[in-house]
Design a protein around this motif. Structure first.
Motif, PDB file in Angstrom:
ATOM      1  N   THR A 213       0.609  -0.927   0.110  1.00 55.86           N
ATOM      2  CA  THR A 213       0.026   0.198  -0.202  1.00 55.86           C
ATOM      3  C   THR A 213       0.942   1.097  -0.268  1.00 55.86           C
ATOM      4  O   THR A 213       0.632   2.342  -0.814  1.00 55.86           O
ATOM      5  CB  THR A 213      -0.806   0.126   0.891  1.00 55.86           C
TER       6      THR A 213
ATOM      7  N   THR B 117       1.035   4.302  -2.465  1.00 52.98           N
ATOM      8  CA  THR B 117       1.151   5.408  -2.173  1.00 52.98           C
ATOM      9  C   THR B 117       1.884   6.442  -3.202  1.00 52.98           C
ATOM     10  O   THR B 117       1.435   7.687  -3.715  1.00 52.98           O
ATOM     11  CB  THR B 117       0.946   5.761  -1.205  1.00 52.98           C
TER      12      THR B 117
ATOM     13  N   LYS C   9       1.811   6.168  -7.670  1.00 49.52           N
ATOM     14  CA  LYS C   9       0.792   7.182  -7.559  1.00 49.52           C
ATOM     15  C   LYS C   9       0.930   8.475  -7.475  1.00 49.52           C
ATOM     16  O   LYS C   9       0.990   9.760  -8.409  1.00 49.52           O
ATOM     17  CB  LYS C   9      -0.722   7.380  -7.024  1.00 49.52           C
TER      18      LYS C   9
ATOM     19  N   VAL D 225       2.470  11.507   1.748  1.00 48.21           N
ATOM     20  CA  VAL D 225       2.234   9.260   1.775  1.00 48.21           C
ATOM     21  C   VAL D 225       2.286   8.712   3.150  1.00 48.21           C
ATOM     22  O   VAL D 225       0.939   8.179   3.240  1.00 48.21           O
ATOM     23  CB  VAL D 225       3.971   8.886   2.173  1.00 48.21           C
TER      24      VAL D 225
ATOM     25  N   LYS E 101      -2.278   9.724   2.587  1.00 45.06           N
ATOM     26  CA  LYS E 101      -2.241   9.452   2.158  1.00 45.06           C
ATOM     27  C   LYS E 101      -2.715   7.638   2.049  1.00 45.06           C
ATOM     28  O   LYS E 101      -3.865   6.924   1.201  1.00 45.06           O
ATOM     29  CB  LYS E 101      -2.054   9.438   0.818  1.00 45.06           C
ATOM     30  N   ALA E 102      -1.730   6.610   2.478  1.00 42.03           N
ATOM     31  CA  ALA E 102      -1.516   5.214   2.599  1.00 42.03           C
ATOM     32  C   ALA E 102      -2.690   4.598   3.401  1.00 42.03           C
ATOM     33  O   ALA E 102      -2.959   3.547   3.066  1.00 42.03           O
ATOM     34  CB  ALA E 102      -0.060   5.088   2.822  1.00 42.03           C
TER      35      ALA E 102
ATOM     36  N   VAL F 128      -6.309   4.492   1.925  1.00 43.70           N
ATOM     37  CA  VAL F 128      -5.635   3.733   0.807  1.00 43.70           C
ATOM     38  C   VAL F 128      -6.052   2.533   2.003  1.00 43.70           C
ATOM     39  O   VAL F 128      -6.792   1.778   1.679  1.00 43.70           O
ATOM     40  CB  VAL F 128      -4.848   3.101  -0.053  1.00 43.70           C
TER      41      VAL F 128
END
Length: 233
Positions: free
Chosen positions: A21, A25, A28, A199, A202-203, A206
């Motif tokens: 994951t 991230t 992206k 990071v 956002k991770a 997700v």
């Protein structure tokens, strides 16, 4: 620290997120070339590691049979390398050209831990594997194990400097002091410190969707519905 949070707090959050994951991230975000060589693996599959890198650079030891010579700079005097370690750091060792010796082991790991380190990642080998597995809360990620002593074969020459470690999607991955190191059984990732906070946020987002997706699948929800509900497709 990231946004005022302690190293231990950030490390705990990163350890909850699979390295896959974290990689997704980073990719992206346009930063995919952060995965260290896939040959670097944990001694046990359930080991997880996270923390800012305390970098150690080494090379072949030119002393060979001259035990009295010392090629290290004065900053190593009086356990200088260990005294420079700090709570929560991950010791990251560059094995350089060596592919035979144990570059660290049980006693050095105990000493690193006493000065605050939370684990070690070696682009090379370790020895004292059974002893290392007995150190509580000490994750070890390495290329290989070896019985061969490093003395007069390999030595540390600097610390808290930028390293170029073996990579996977790129030949080398640059690891700077303080970059965040995150690893599990899938691999080890070096996250540039200036984007680590972004990071992580956002991770986590997700990872939460992934967790909800898994639970829905366990509950019998169809794949199509899971993908629609959690925006997985």
């Amino acid at each position: 620290m990231i946004n005022g949070a302690s190293i231990d707090s950030i490390a705990s959050r990163f350890k909850q997120i699979p390295s896959a994951t974290v990689f997704d991230t980073l990719e992206k975000m346009g930063c995919p070339n952060t995965v260290l060589s896939l040959k670097i693996k944990p001694l046990k599959n359930d080991m997880r590691i996270a923390g800012p890198a305390f970098t150690v650079k080494g090379t072949r030891d030119p002393r060979h049979h001259d035990e009295e010579a010392d090629v290290r700079p004065p900053k190593f005097d009086n356990w200088g390398m260990y005294r420079a370690m700090y709570p929560g750091c991950v010791v990251v060792i560059d094995g350089g050209p060596d592919r035979h010796c144990g570059l660290t082991g049980e006693m050095m790991s105990f000493q690193s831990k006493q000065y605050g380190a939370r684990g070690v990642v070696v682009d090379g080998g370790i020895r004292d594997g059974p002893g290392l597995l007995m150190i509580p809360d000490w994750p070890v990620f390495v290329r290989y194990t070896s019985p061969i002593e490093s003395a007069r074969r390999y030595c540390y020459v600097d610390f808290e400097v930028s390293l170029y470690l073996s990579g996977t999607l790129s030949e080398y991955v640059r690891v700077n002091p303080g970059d965040w190191i995150v690893g599990d059984m899938d691999g080890v990732i070096a996250i540039p410190k200036d984007i680590a906070a972004d990071v992580l946020t956002k991770a986590e987002e997700v990872n939460e969707r992934e967790s909800q997706s898994r639970q829905a699948l366990r509950d019998g929800v169809s794949f199509d519905e899971v993908f629609r509900r959690f925006k997985r497709g």
